[in-house]
Every structure is written in structure tokens, then in C-alpha cells.
Enzyme design. Structure first.
Site, PDB file in Angstrom:
ATOM      1  CD  GLU A 112      -2.759   1.078   2.227  1.00  0.00           C
ATOM      2  OE1 GLU A 112      -3.927   2.080   2.589  1.00  0.00           O
ATOM      3  OE2 GLU A 112      -2.832   0.213   3.259  1.00  0.00           O
TER       4      GLU A 112
ATOM      5  CE  LYS B 165      -9.203  -0.380   6.198  1.00  0.00           C
ATOM      6  NZ  LYS B 165      -8.004  -0.987   5.974  1.00  0.00           N
TER       7      LYS B 165
END
Length: 435
Positions: free
Chosen positions: A235, A251
Site C-alpha cells: 500500500e 480496504k
């Protein structure tokens, strides 16, 4: 001023291994590796920064102001990290949970030696260089012989313990859900720590194996004094290039499968899962709100929403949000306005962080913080410190944490299983030494 040189690299993959091996004994080291993951925002395939010329190390008190002064004073490349608990500098919050890692809250350094690899071109930049030092080091790096396999580490068995039992985890997630049902929050990221005490690790070998089995786009190996981070992060937290800001929150998670058909189905199901998409959309909206504080009016845009990205261990939903920075904001103020990243907090952000602090057992520290760099032009790029093993060599303490977003649709048992999926790479690396 930095002395610069450019070299052609015939085998970039081999050279990366040689370069990191050559640097592994340095006192200060930050290694960033994209693992050739396709990413149009990536500036370099790999970066190595070593040997501090200057440095800043601080607690949370006025931490971002101190970093701003340091970054503007050096006006050079600086590398380091931001711990999650810098939230206490941006908001009226505290961190009172158990902490055995004892990392400083913020640590950056100005490297004497810098290596920037892009495809088959290597740019080398040195401060205070002696005659022919660049050529000498380049020759030395190329002469390093890389073993075909990382050697086994001969040491006593490592016992990996959990700070929370499964029963306690399920109970705390249920408490989190009560906050959500009362309307205190919409979503919060709840994490748990796994740890090992009184151990001696070879962090370089641990990172090499972790990176090998994960192959993520934001891998990093950090060594500052006795503090180590072996990070296999998928990420990006935030990037600044000129006036353009990019943030890419993750997410939504699904396991990979060795059966190609099942694996494709898992990815497709993830893209259509209402609960997973709602997690991502809420955080994308939070990031949009954070960026709007420092962005030109009307410039905040969602470039990609809930896009499936596949990594070795998991499939993930990633959104990409962009913005144009207003002229009055300095680079560090972008970080201060958006930190901690929404994917590791929740919504509303401050309420989520307060509830997280009450329910979690461990101070997060560098976990769910960020590792990255600033350029001399005040551009920057930072990852999110997840899927990572942290190690304090002096205290002989190793730790990794995992978590997930809790929403109204969450099932505590399913959330626990998702944590175990995320923990698999770290367990695989350390587990060979466990009981």
C-alpha cells in the site's frame, strides 16, 4: 552539492541483490523496492540510502514542525519513517498502550550515499566523496556473489505469541460493533500484535525471505541504529510530485488460491462484495476529505474506485485519489493534514482513533505508520507499514501486527480469519523457527 554518476546495469535483478547485500552492515539504511510491480506513479524501481550525514529523531511533541524545519533546512534527499502515534501531534490524543519495541516516533536522515535504480540505469549520488569512491564502490558491489538460497539461520527456536487470544479478539470486535451500532463511528481499523521475546534475528535474511514470498510494490528494509523494519507493504500512503498529490488506500481483502479458477472467482467475488466495497468507499471518502484541506478547490478526484489488485498472498481493493496542492502549503504540511492514513484509522477519523486506542492492547508505533523519502525538490513518496516485521535488536524483541476494517456488516469470526490470512507471510518467515 552531491557528486553524481550514471551506470548501465546489465542484470538489474541481480544488481539489486548485490546492492542490498553490500549495504546491509551500514548503521543507517533505507531500502525501497517496487519489485517491478506495474505502477504508473512509481519514480524508481529501487532506492538505497545509507550512512547519515545529518539526522532527526524525536517524540510526538511538535514532531511535524521539527520535520518541516529539518526538511527545509537540508533541502536534500531525506529518508525515514513516521510512527502511527504521531496522531498525538495532529490531534489531542494519547498513546498509553503496551510498547516493547520502543522505537522513536519519528526518525529521518540525510544519506551520504544514494542509489536510484530505474530499469537498467543506476544513478549514484554521494555527499563528501573522496577520489574515485563511486567507481570503487560500484566495482565492489558488482563483485559480490549472491547465494542461490538464503542460508538457514542457526539459533534457538522462536516462540511467536499473540497479545490477544482469539476469544479476546472476538470480544473486542463485538465491542467495536457496539460503537458502530450506536453511531459513534462508521468504520474502524482494529489490530492485534504477535511477538517474540529474547530472540536474535538476522534482519537482512528475514527481509529477503519476506520480500521473496510477498513481492509487494512498496517493500522496504529500514535499519536505524538498533531499530529494524522488514516491510512487505502493498500500500502507498501518499505521494507528492510537483503540485500533484496521490493517495491509494487499501480496504477489502480476499485470499489467493493455487487453483486458477478459484483464484479468479475470489478476485471477482471481492470486486462485487458489498461489505468489502463499503469499507473501501468509506475510506476513499475520508481520504478525499483529508486532501481537501490542502488541495485547490475542485481538484480532489477519485481516479480509480475499488480496483482489484492481486499480490502473492492476497487480492486487495485499492482506490486512487488525486489532488492539486495549494501553493501556501509546504510538503510536510500535506503529511500533517492527512496523517495517520485513513485505511489504518476509520471514520470519523478522530473518534475511530480514540476507540482504537481504548480497545487495542498494544501501542502501534511504526506499524501502520509510514516509511519513505523527500527529494531536494520537496516531493515525497511514503508507504503504509503493514505486512511487516519490526525488530529492536537491543531489546531482542520482534513484532508483527495485523488488522482489518470493522463495519456494521462485519462478522467477528470472519474478521479474525482475514487477520490470519494477512499474517501468513510473516508467520511463514518466522514460523520455521517456531515450536
Amino acid at each position: 552539492m552531491r557528486t553524481k554518476a550514471i551506470f548501465d546495469i546489465s542484470d538489474p535483478l541481480l544488481f539489486k541483490q548485490q546492492l542490498l547485500s553490500w549495504a546491509s552492515s551500514c548503521e543507517e539504511l533505507v531500502w525501497l523496492d517496487s519489485n517491478k510491480y506495474p505502477d504508473k506513479y512509481q519514480q524508481y524501481d529501487a532506492i538505497l540510502a545509507i550512512n547519515a550525514f545529518t539526522a532527526i529523531k524525536t517524540d510526538t511533541v511538535e514532531a511535524f514542525d521539527k520535520l518541516k524545519e529539518y526538511q527545509q533546512t537540508t533541502a536534500d534527499w531525506i529518508f525515514g519513517y513516521l510512527s502511527y502515534d504521531l496522531k498525538n501531534d495532529t490531534e489531542k490524543l494519547t498513546s498509553k498502550n503496551h510498547d516493547s519495541l520502543k522505537f522513536p516516533e519519528l526518525y529521518f536522515f540525510q544519506p551520504q550515499k544514494l542509489f536510484l535504480l530505474k530499469e537498467n540505469k543506476l544513478e549514484v549520488q554521494y555527499l563528501r566523496m573522496v577520489d574515485d569512491e563511486i567507481d570503487f564502490d560500484f566495482t565492489e558491489i558488482n563483485e559480490i556473489v549472491i547465494a542461490e538460497k538464503v542460508p538457514e539461520i542457526q539459533q534457538k527456536t522462536i516462540s511467536i505469541q499473540s497479545r490477544l487470544s482469539k476469544e479476546d479478539y472476538l470480544y473486542k470486535v463485538t465491542e467495536m460493533l457496539q460503537h458502530i451500532h450506536r453511531g459513534d463511528i462508521y468504520e474502524a481499523n482494529f489490530c492485534q500484535e504477535f511477538y517474540a521475546e529474547n530472540i536474535v534475528l538476522n534482519p537482512f535474511h528475514i527481509f529477503t525471505e519476506l520480500n521473496e514470498i510477498s513481492n509487494p510494490p512498496f517493500a522496504s528494509f529500514l535499519k536505524l541504529e538498533d531499530y529494524y523494519a522488514m516491510c512487505a507493504s502493498p500500500e502507498r500512503y501518499i505521494q507528492k510530485k510537483g503540485d500533484t498529490i496521490i493517495s491509494q488506500p487499501i480496504k477489502g481483502t480476499a485470499a489467493r488460491n493455487t487453483d486458477p479458477k478459484i483464484d479468479v472467482d475470489n478476485a471477482q467475488n471481492l470486486s462485487e462484495d458489498i461489505k468489502e466495497r463499503s469499507e473501501n468507499i468509506m475510506i476513499a471518502d475520508l481520504v478525499r476529505n483529508d486532501l481537501s484541506k490542502i488541495a485547490k478547490k475542485g481538484s480532489v478526484k477519485v481516479e480509480r474506485l475499488c480496483e482489484v489488485h492481486s499480490f502473492k498472498q492476497v487480492h486487495q481493493l485499492i482506490s486512487t485519489i488525486s489532488a492539486e496542492l495549494r501553493e501556501e502549503f509546504a510538503a510536510v504540511e500535506v503529511l500533517k493534514s492527512t496523517f495517520p492514513m485513513g485505511s489504518m484509522t476509520g471514520a470519523p477519523k478522530i473518534s475511530a482513533m480514540q476507540i482504537i486506542e481504548d480497545l487495542e492492547e498494544t501501542k502501534r508505533g511504526l506499524y501502520s505508520g509510514a516509511i519513505g523519502y523527500f527529494t531536494p525538490e520537496a516531493d515525497f513518496d511514503f508507504n503504509v507499514v503493514i505486512r511487516s516485521i519490526l525488530y529492536n535488536e537491543d531489546r531482542k524483541y520482534a513484532s508483527f501486527s495485523v488488522g482489518g476494517a470493522i463495519t456494521a456488516q462485519s462478522n467477528p469470526e470472519s474478521e479474525y480469519e482475514e487477520c490470519m490470512v494477512k499474517a501468513s507471510a510473516m508467520r511463514q518467515v518466522l514460523g520455521k523457527f517456531s515450536d
